[in-house]
Design a protein around this motif. Structure first.
Motif, mmCIF file in Angstrom:
data_model
loop_
_atom_site.group_PDB
_atom_site.id
_atom_site.type_symbol
_atom_site.label_atom_id
_atom_site.label_comp_id
_atom_site.label_asym_id
_atom_site.label_seq_id
_atom_site.Cartn_x
_atom_site.Cartn_y
_atom_site.Cartn_z
ATOM 1 N N GLU A 24 41.674 48.309 25.601
ATOM 2 C CA GLU A 24 42.099 48.312 27.463
ATOM 3 C C GLU A 24 42.121 46.945 27.384
ATOM 4 O OE1 GLU A 24 43.026 49.604 30.903
ATOM 5 O OE2 GLU A 24 43.482 50.660 29.517
ATOM 6 N N GLU A 25 41.838 46.399 26.129
ATOM 7 C CA GLU A 25 41.746 44.264 27.070
ATOM 8 C C GLU A 25 43.469 43.812 26.438
ATOM 9 O OE1 GLU A 25 38.672 44.631 23.009
ATOM 10 O OE2 GLU A 25 39.735 45.799 24.961
ATOM 11 N N LEU A 45 42.730 33.544 31.575
ATOM 12 C CA LEU A 45 43.190 34.423 31.305
ATOM 13 C C LEU A 45 41.651 34.980 31.189
ATOM 14 C CD1 LEU A 45 45.799 34.231 28.148
ATOM 15 C CD2 LEU A 45 45.957 35.156 30.449
ATOM 16 N N ALA A 46 40.734 34.726 30.644
ATOM 17 C CA ALA A 46 38.802 35.238 30.397
ATOM 18 C C ALA A 46 38.779 35.492 32.026
ATOM 19 C CB ALA A 46 38.594 33.983 29.896
ATOM 20 N N PRO A 50 37.291 42.118 31.915
ATOM 21 C CA PRO A 50 36.245 42.484 32.013
ATOM 22 C C PRO A 50 35.072 41.718 31.639
ATOM 23 C CG PRO A 50 38.283 44.551 31.967
ATOM 24 C CD PRO A 50 38.438 42.916 31.518
ATOM 25 N N ASP A 51 33.827 41.481 31.905
ATOM 26 C CA ASP A 51 32.937 41.674 31.453
ATOM 27 C C ASP A 51 32.839 41.962 29.694
ATOM 28 O OD1 ASP A 51 32.878 40.071 34.170
ATOM 29 O OD2 ASP A 51 31.024 41.228 34.461
#
Length: 238
Positions: A24-25, A45-46, A50-51
């Motif tokens: 997904e990332e 971007l980070a 998500p975490d």
């Protein structure tokens, strides 16, 4: 037994039908980078991921995934963006021909250089009776139809100009001697038939050898040729 082609089609269909076939990332990074109008840095971007996502590893994986594709993920000034693959950059090159119409002043100067070469800027101005602007000679130099030949052996050592092979090619001339003479110019209407007594048209020479009154060019002569600049000539359009 399914053929190799059938297997590849089936794999492609599974990938399209199953969005989770890829991490997904990586899908999120693709979406962010494709949607952005400018390169994005790793920190930006980070913040959108998500975490717990290792953004550095994800970018490296996405870069590897696109390494052999038509677009590559590249880093420019520490920011990430998609660019056309280097070996395909020629696809994005558009060739065009720009038609530029010479001003009356440029045509006059070109004609004087063609018939009177080697000729200096001051001599051109003397023949025309007006100051020759920097822009006029600039345009002719850019076309490649004229070139600096040498320097006149006279006070100030002014540059001398002559025509080039590109000039002959542009006007379909085998040699400068093919330029129209006095009677031909009269016949085309380019010269008044009622010319002063003794008026003549010079017979230009194709000999590229410097004349006795010319010295060879020096480094930087082209940059100095058109200085100082003067106000552009006004073309009355006649």
């Amino acid at each position: 037994m399914a053929s190799l082609a059938e297997k590849r089609i089936a794999d492609a269909e599974d990938s399209v039908g199953n969005p989770h076939a890829r991490p997904e990332e990586l899908r999120l990074l693709e979406a962010l980078l494709f949607a952005s109008s400018e390169p994005l840095d790793q920190a930006a971007l980070a913040k959108r991921m998500p975490d717990g996502v290792d953004i550095k590893a994800a970018l490296a994986q996405l870069q590897a995934d696109y390494a052999s594709r038509g677009v590559n993920l590249v880093r420019v000034a520490n920011k990430w963006t998609f660019r056309t693959a280097g070996d395909l950059s020629w696809l994005m090159t558009r060739e065009s021909t720009e038609t530029r119409r010479l001003s009356r002043a440029a045509i006059e100067v070109l004609a004087i250089i063609a018939y009177h070469q080697p000729v200096t800027r001051a001599e051109i101005e003397d023949i025309r009776g007006v100051i020759t602007s920097k822009g006029t000679l600039d345009v002719l130099l850019e076309t490649g139809w004229i070139r600096p030949r040498g320097r006149r052996k006279s006070p100030g050592r002014p540059l001398t100009f002559g025509t080039t092979e590109a000039f002959l090619s542009q006007f379909s001339l085998e040699a400068l001697s093919d330029l129209p003479g006095l009677e031909e110019l009269k016949g085309t209407g380019l010269l008044d038939s009622r010319l002063p007594s003794g008026f003549s048209v010079p017979a230009p020479s194709d000999d590229p050898t410097l004349r006795d009154d010319e010295d060879p060019l020096e480094i930087g002569d082209l940059e100095l040729a058109l200085a100082p600049a003067v106000e552009p000539e006004k073309d009355d359009g006649n």
